[in-house]
Design an enzyme around this catalytic site. Structure first.
Site, PDB file in Angstrom:
ATOM      1  N   CYS A   1       0.955  -1.239   0.214  1.00 57.07           N
ATOM      2  CA  CYS A   1       0.000   0.065  -0.094  1.00 57.07           C
ATOM      3  C   CYS A   1       0.886   1.213  -0.011  1.00 57.07           C
ATOM      4  O   CYS A   1       0.417   2.200  -0.750  1.00 57.07           O
ATOM      5  CB  CYS A   1      -0.868  -0.012   1.198  1.00 57.07           C
TER       6      CYS A   1
ATOM      7  N   ASP B   1      -7.567   5.932  -1.070  1.00 56.04           N
ATOM      8  CA  ASP B   1      -7.080   4.860  -0.185  1.00 56.04           C
ATOM      9  C   ASP B   1      -6.686   3.723  -1.355  1.00 56.04           C
ATOM     10  O   ASP B   1      -7.392   3.363  -2.155  1.00 56.04           O
ATOM     11  CB  ASP B   1      -8.316   4.370   0.523  1.00 56.04           C
TER      12      ASP B   1
ATOM     13  N   HIS C   1      -6.097   0.366  -0.787  1.00 60.97           N
ATOM     14  CA  HIS C   1      -6.374  -0.783  -0.238  1.00 60.97           C
ATOM     15  C   HIS C   1      -7.465  -1.601  -1.130  1.00 60.97           C
ATOM     16  O   HIS C   1      -7.703  -2.736  -0.727  1.00 60.97           O
ATOM     17  CB  HIS C   1      -6.748  -0.789   1.338  1.00 60.97           C
TER      18      HIS C   1
END
Length: 493
Positions: A136, A376, A378
């Site tokens: 990430c 994000d 993820h």
């Protein structure tokens, strides 16, 4: 009420069905360690000899990917924004009323969103075919670099096809003011989380019609689409791409990192600097600050024959530069004194974002409205073959703005800036210095100084070097020492 972003709707349905059919062999799911979930280890020969079915390994890895998506996306509620305070996105502010709602949507959706991918070619020296669970921070670094390239190649560009994703997953709220005895409302400029009851904006306020959307279309944006696509190919998950995960992992090996390891924001900054040397853009340089930003170092990087160049030389002789500044804004937690500084930095047009996140969770910060606004990485998506003509672009753009309190921000982060030429760099130094002076803390986050420093390069962050990066401790704790090893390295899922 929980909701799923259009991107989530597009991909969630395929996670548990099509992915269990084929794909290269991934690693086993993460194991629990002392600092959280540990990455999968190399296959155990004895286990292989025991006859554990290969299909079971595949199933475990795919279930981990599906759970990751459920955890970070499908269970999240809509992000709320108020209509009183402006939303800041990388130096631009938007009041969420009338046409500025659409401008904010276009500004957010046009950022490049680089996330976990699965089923890409195997990473060299490993059996990894996905970065889900460990990559990430690399993805956050890619987004930071991609924003710098967008500003460099297509300043003030917005994606002309963003309308298909501008059913943005957020709601704007108005503050219902308290009422005086005579029934006249008292003007309120507070937060939607204050004592007043939020009032939802009618859907008509948030959904511009087709004619309104067309007003924001610009012929130059449409003409820049080939550049947009070309830029995305540089971040593709195939070994030849200059900024893809394969290249970043390969460069990280010189610092003792390998596929499956976790990367901190500081080491990712140095990886981005190294990858710039093999860049497809020879007129763009990347500088990583050491203990502070040395102006002469930047000058020599942007204008190598500086000693032979006349002082009156035109600033256009300079290379454009992306400046990355790894910092630590406190000890174990964010020093509240620096929150105003972070806000002021994100208000600058020269800022291209901040990579960091919250503990155990890397994020790419692009703005704020009372809370930090972020992209994000993820969400785990199927790999896109960027070698194909007219490959789909939708999965590289996000329609779900997310917010997070400043107090949850991990103190270890890297701030990015961009300067097109010498004049812009001088303006950047002045603007950033002014933004940093807003802190009540005695010591600034970082400084610009004359002169030059030794270039320690990527080797300075090797696992053989255990000295911590310089950081600033909270007020009132001058002798406090952070004994946590590798404090700038995040632990991620």
């Amino acid at each position: 009420m929980n909701s799923v972003s259009p991107n989530a709707v597009q991909y969630t349905g395929g996670v548990m069905h099509s992915e269990l059919v084929d794909g290269r062999r991934p690693q086993a799911p993460a194991q629990k360690g002392s600092f959280g979930l540990r990455p999968p280890q190399s296959p155990d020969p004895s286990k292989e000899a025991g006859g554990e079915p290969e299909e079971m390994d595949k199933l475990k890895a795919k279930l981990m990917s599906a759970w990751n998506n459920v955890k970070y996306w499908t269970v999240k509620s809509k992000t709320s924004f108020n209509k009183i305070s402006p939303v800041t996105v990388l130096g631009h502010s938007y009041l969420l009323n009338s046409e500025q709602v659409e401008r904010f949507r276009l500004a957010f959706v046009s950022r490049l969103w680089l996330t976990y991918r699965r089923e890409f070619p195997q990473l060299e020296g490993s059996s990894w075919t996905t970065d889900c669970g460990w990559g990430c921070m690399l993805r956050s670094g890619q987004m930071l670099l991609a924003q710098g390239l967008l500003v460099h190649l297509m300043p003030r560009w917005t994606w002309p096809d963003a309308q298909q994703l501008t059913d943005v997953d957020f709601e704007a709220l108005r503050i219902r003011s308290p009422v005086r005895v005579g029934g006249v409302p008292i003007p309120s400029f507070g937060s939607p989380r204050g004592s007043g009851t939020p009032e939802k904006t009618p859907p008509s306020d948030l959904t511009p019609n087709r004619s309104e959307k067309k007003r924001f279309e610009c012929p130059q944006n449409r003409q820049a689409e080939p550049v947009h696509q070309k830029l995305l190919t540089w971040f593709g998950d195939q070994p030849p791409t200059p900024f893809g995960v394969h290249q970043l992992v390969a460069i990280g090996k010189s610092s003792g990192k390998k596929a499956g390891d976790w990367y901190g924001p500081s080491i990712v900054a140095h990886i981005l600097k190294a990858v710039a040397h093999t860049s497809v853009l020879p007129n763009l340089a990347v500088y990583v600050a050491q203990d502070c930003t040395y102006k002469e170092d930047v000058a020599r990087l942007c204008d190598p024959p500086l000693s032979q160049t006349p002082p009156e030389s035109d600033s256009h002789a300079w290379k454009s530069v992306i400046i990355l500044v790894p910092v630590r804004l406190g000890g174990e937690a964010l020093n509240p004194s620096y929150i105003e500084c972070v806000k002021n930095i994100l208000k600058l047009e020269c800022c291209i974002g901040i990579i960091g996140g919250k503990p155990k969770h890397s994020l790419y910060f692009v703005g704020f409205q009372e809370q930090l606004l972020y992209l994000d990485p993820h969400y785990c998506q199927p790999v896109v073959d960027v070698t194909q003509v007219n490959f789909p672009l939708e999965s590289f753009h996000c329609s779900s703005p997310k917010k997070m309190p400043f107090t949850r921000m991990d103190p270890s982060c890297t701030i990015g800036f961009y300067a097109r030429n010498k004049k812009d760099f001088e303006s950047l130094c002045s603007a950033v210095t002014l933004a940093l002076s807003s802190s009540t803390e005695k010591y600034p986050i970082f400084t610009f100084v004359e002169g030059q420093s030794h270039d320690y390069g990527l080797e300075a962050h090797s696992s053989n070097h255990t000295s911590p990066a310089p950081h600033i401790l909270p007020p009132g704790n001058p002798t406090r020492v952070n004994h946590r090893q590798n404090s700038d390295e995040f632990v991620f899922l």
